[in-house]
Enzyme design. Structure first.
Site, PDB file in Angstrom:
ATOM      1  N   ARG A 282       6.587  16.794   5.825  1.00 11.27           N
ATOM      2  CA  ARG A 282       5.907  15.512   6.088  1.00 11.27           C
ATOM      3  C   ARG A 282       6.861  14.330   5.915  1.00 11.27           C
ATOM      4  NH1 ARG A 282       5.709  13.054   1.383  1.00 11.27           N
ATOM      5  NH2 ARG A 282       5.312  14.204  -0.540  1.00 11.27           N
ATOM      6  N   GLY A 283       6.416  13.180   6.357  1.00  6.20           N
ATOM      7  CA  GLY A 283       7.169  11.962   6.113  1.00  6.20           C
ATOM      8  C   GLY A 283       6.956  11.498   4.685  1.00  6.20           C
TER       9      GLY A 283
ATOM     10  N   HIS B 129       0.132  15.947  -6.742  1.00  6.24           N
ATOM     11  CA  HIS B 129      -1.265  16.301  -6.461  1.00  6.24           C
ATOM     12  C   HIS B 129      -1.830  17.042  -7.658  1.00  6.24           C
ATOM     13  CE1 HIS B 129      -0.747  15.223  -2.264  1.00  6.24           C
ATOM     14  NE2 HIS B 129       0.235  16.100  -2.115  1.00  6.24           N
TER      15      HIS B 129
ATOM     16  N   GLY C 155      -1.199  14.211   5.624  1.00  7.80           N
ATOM     17  CA  GLY C 155      -2.201  13.151   5.621  1.00  7.80           C
ATOM     18  C   GLY C 155      -2.155  12.221   4.438  1.00  7.80           C
TER      19      GLY C 155
ATOM     20  N   ALA D  29      -3.662  11.187   0.212  1.00  9.49           N
ATOM     21  CA  ALA D  29      -4.255  11.583  -1.065  1.00  9.49           C
ATOM     22  C   ALA D  29      -4.728  10.331  -1.799  1.00  9.49           C
ATOM     23  CB  ALA D  29      -3.219  12.320  -1.909  1.00  9.49           C
TER      24      ALA D  29
ATOM     25  N   CYS E 243       6.619   8.019  -4.331  1.00 13.85           N
ATOM     26  CA  CYS E 243       7.050   7.510  -3.030  1.00 13.85           C
ATOM     27  C   CYS E 243       8.497   7.015  -3.063  1.00 13.85           C
ATOM     28  CB  CYS E 243       6.130   6.413  -2.517  1.00 13.85           C
ATOM     29  SG  CYS E 243       4.394   6.865  -2.552  1.00 13.85           S
TER      30      CYS E 243
END
Lengths: 75, 215
Positions: free
Chosen positions: B72-73, B79, B152, B154, B170
């Site tokens: 993913r990006g 999580h 997607g 979270a 991030c």
């Protein structure tokens, strides 16, 4: 034929070419994913626009790119 | 839109499921769908994550939290149970071929959901994600193949946010993180939030993409 990064986003200033899935001299098929680019929060697989051979890579992995720039040559 | 409500899952199991559904969606064998889940504790690296974003490896080791690299990006995130995760598998060719527009749509969905449960969430163009009082509560990292989306978003709902302290979420230094539970001072029923998420996702997608009109 020059092969360009398609328009993928209104905001493509921070797009980086992260990966070539093929090397110079390899055959590619139309629609086959041949490169990966990454924006701030997304990855996008760039498909080959036509059948042919990737004769030259113009943009190297790690380079910044914007939509419309030439990534390579497919003959 | 079909909803895959998977309950509690291992990250890598859902990664495999996404790959299978992505291929089917690209081939047109299935319609657009939305995966909704909670993951067991895991750290995930996006394609541009840096190894230095993990600042306390010993905590992860002590607590058995694995680190998974994904396609993913985005950079690094965490999580855990109590965090709601959604993975839309959507063909953008049938909507609008614009990745930043799609990310805007995801952010609008999360803001709507959080506002409905009395959390004053906001989004800003210059800093992606969902924010409450300058703390990040929602995280986005997507991938697009042949204009079909996967991965997607979270949103921290009831999860303990302490483990975010082991990473630079991030990839940003000194970022502060928030959860719905911490903002409201009590837990909320996650199944209720999930239902609101599904409702708002359908509503915002319809509004933003004009009910599936090809652009």
């Amino acid at each position: 034929m020059e092969f360009r990064l398609p328009e993928i986003s209104q905001d493509s200033e921070n797009t980086i070419l992260t990966l070539w899935h093929v090397t110079e001299g390899e055959k590619v098929a139309e629609g086959e994913d041949i490169a990966e680019v990454v924006t701030d929060k997304a990855t996008f697989d760039v498909p080959a626009p036509r059948d042919g051979i990737l004769t030259k890579i113009i943009k190297r992995e790690g380079e910044k790119i914007v939509s419309g720039e030439v990534l390579g040559i497919i003959e | 839109m079909k909803i895959y409500d998977l309950g509690m899952t291992e990250y890598e199991d859902v990664l495999k499921l996404q790959s299978e559904l992505l291929v089917k969606r690209i081939k047109g064998e299935i319609q657009d769908l939305l995966i909704v889940t909670e993951h067991k504790p895991v750290i995930t690296h996006g394609r541009i994550a840096e190894e230095s974003s993990i600042i306390d490896k010993s905590f992860l080791k002590k607590n058995g939290i694995s680190v998974v690299s994904t396609g993913r990006g985005g950079k690094i995130t965490y999580h855990a149970p109590g965090q709601l995760v959604i993975y839309p598998i959507i063909d953008l060719k049938l909507k609008k071929r614009d990745i930043s527009f799609y990310i805007d749509v995801l952010e609008k969905v999360a803001v709507s959901v959080l506002n409905r449960i009395e959390v004053p969430a906001e989004r800003f163009f210059e800093k992606r994600g969902i924010w409450v009082e300058n703390r990040k509560i929602g995280f986005i990292g997507i991938a697009v193949k042949k204009w079909v989306t996967y991965h997607g978003m979270a949103v921290n709902v009831n999860n303990d946010i302490t483990p975010f302290g082991c990473i630079d979420p991030c990839g940003e230094k000194n970022i502060k993180v928030m959860s719905v539970k911490d903002y409201l001072g009590h837990e909320v029923e996650i199944s209720k939030v999930k239902d609101i998420f599904v409702e708002e996702f359908a509503k915002v997608m319809k509004e933003e993409y004009c009910s599936g009109v090809t652009v």
